[in-house]
Design a protein around this motif. Structure first.
Motif, PDB file in Angstrom:
ATOM      1  N   SER A 237      19.027 -11.358   3.922  1.00 53.66           N
ATOM      2  CA  SER A 237      18.484 -12.564   3.459  1.00 53.66           C
ATOM      3  C   SER A 237      19.556 -13.623   3.386  1.00 53.66           C
ATOM      4  N   GLU A 238      21.206 -13.095   3.014  1.00 49.13           N
ATOM      5  CA  GLU A 238      22.245 -13.809   3.087  1.00 49.13           C
ATOM      6  C   GLU A 238      23.329 -13.289   3.645  1.00 49.13           C
ATOM      7  N   VAL A 239      24.162 -13.791   4.478  1.00 43.60           N
ATOM      8  CA  VAL A 239      25.448 -13.242   4.890  1.00 43.60           C
ATOM      9  C   VAL A 239      26.595 -14.262   4.735  1.00 43.60           C
ATOM     10  N   VAL A 240      27.929 -13.608   4.782  1.00 47.00           N
ATOM     11  CA  VAL A 240      28.960 -14.537   4.436  1.00 47.00           C
ATOM     12  C   VAL A 240      29.451 -15.147   5.711  1.00 47.00           C
ATOM     13  N   VAL A 241      29.797 -16.518   5.883  1.00 45.99           N
ATOM     14  CA  VAL A 241      30.034 -17.157   7.096  1.00 45.99           C
ATOM     15  C   VAL A 241      31.324 -17.740   6.854  1.00 45.99           C
ATOM     16  N   ARG A 242      32.462 -17.489   7.554  1.00 48.15           N
ATOM     17  CA  ARG A 242      33.937 -18.089   7.307  1.00 48.15           C
ATOM     18  C   ARG A 242      34.477 -18.303   8.759  1.00 48.15           C
ATOM     19  N   TRP A 243      35.380 -18.945   8.936  1.00 48.98           N
ATOM     20  CA  TRP A 243      35.998 -19.302  10.101  1.00 48.98           C
ATOM     21  C   TRP A 243      37.387 -18.750  10.447  1.00 48.98           C
ATOM     22  N   GLN A 244      37.885 -18.692  11.387  1.00 49.32           N
ATOM     23  CA  GLN A 244      39.241 -18.155  11.613  1.00 49.32           C
ATOM     24  C   GLN A 244      39.822 -18.699  12.907  1.00 49.32           C
TER      25      GLN A 244
END
Length: 270
Positions: A237-244
């Protein structure tokens, strides 16, 4: 400074604090106006000199930022690196049109990110001829277009893979910060209509977000969707989004971070 066999000059950062000790304020005045420390010199830097300061969103100097002063019409790249006070100076350059660019590396949320830095004013993205000296200051910028009408943006890009939505329905993606963003701000909850953005979100301030999605009918009824950052059997239902940034972004016109991805499913339709 030296000139290699190709005739390209490489200029390292100047320690401008020595100039300050001599009663000048080089590199601190406006790009095209009088410098209070040297009112007789419009650029405040002297002929054939480009100088400035690089700061973060709170106004603190950024040491080690990479500066490019590149001819607008020919070759002959000049480079500099900011000192501990965030200052740089490129000297002895020809009186031809140039543009100035800046990038920096930052450690954030366990990742090393390369970021394009913003110019102080919109007109500072234009080319210039350093006949009287030029100041080009840079600042960490979290979002927005990189110069007027460039088509490039600060921040991160998020590519969306969206399921079929019946007529009159929208797929709404919500990003909720889990902590301070890369510029130190608290950030805010952001919601996007995937169709309105052609399934590509750009200029998202770099941070760590909890991402979720919903199918929204014309009457406002919301059906929760599931999301994944890998398109494997890990939809939640939710996930962690991040950049690299896997490689260096120095020389790139884009914002710096690599594109992130979010796959969306409708469990009710499966």
């Amino acid at each position: 400074m030296w000139i290699d066999s190709l005739g390209r000059r490489l200029v390292t950062a100047a320690i401008l604090s020595l100039a300050v000790g001599c009663g000048t304020t080089e590199g601190t005045g406006p790009s095209n106006g009088p410098n209070p420390g040297n009112p007789g010199n419009p650029g405040g830097t002297g002929p054939g000199v480009v100088a400035g300061i690089v700061i973060d969103a709170q106004g603190a100097p950024i040491a080690g930022a990479k500066i490019w002063v590149r001819p607008a019409l020919t070759t002959g790249l000049l480079e500099a690196t900011t000192d501990a006070n965030g200052r740089y100076s490129v000297q002895g350059i020809a009186t031809i049109p140039y543009r100035a660019y800046a990038w920096t590396f930052m450690n954030y949320a366990g990742k090393r990110l390369c970021l394009r830095l913003g110019s102080e004013r919109a007109e500072d993205y234009d080319s210039f001829v350093p006949t009287t000296g030029v100041v080009r200051n840079f600042k960490l910028q979290a979002e927005g277009e990189i110069g007027p009408n460039s088509g490039w943006h600060f921040g991160g890009e998020l590519r969306l893979f969206v399921p079929f939505a019946p007529a009159g329905h929208r797929v709404i993606v919500t990003l909720t910060p889990t902590g301070p963003l890369i510029d130190g701000s608290a950030g805010s909850v952001r919601s996007y209509d995937a169709r309105e953005h052609d399934n590509l979100l750009n200029s998202v301030p770099v941070g760590v977000y909890s991402a979720s999605a919903a199918l929204v009918a014309a009457n406002g009824t919301r059906t929760p969707l599931t999301v994944s950052t890998t398109d494997q059997d890990d939809y939640e239902s939710e996930v962690v989004v991040r950049w690299q940034t896997k490689d260096s972004c120095i020389g790139s016109h884009a914002g710096g971070p690599d594109r992130a991805y979010l796959w969306i499913r409708n469990p009710a339709a499966e």
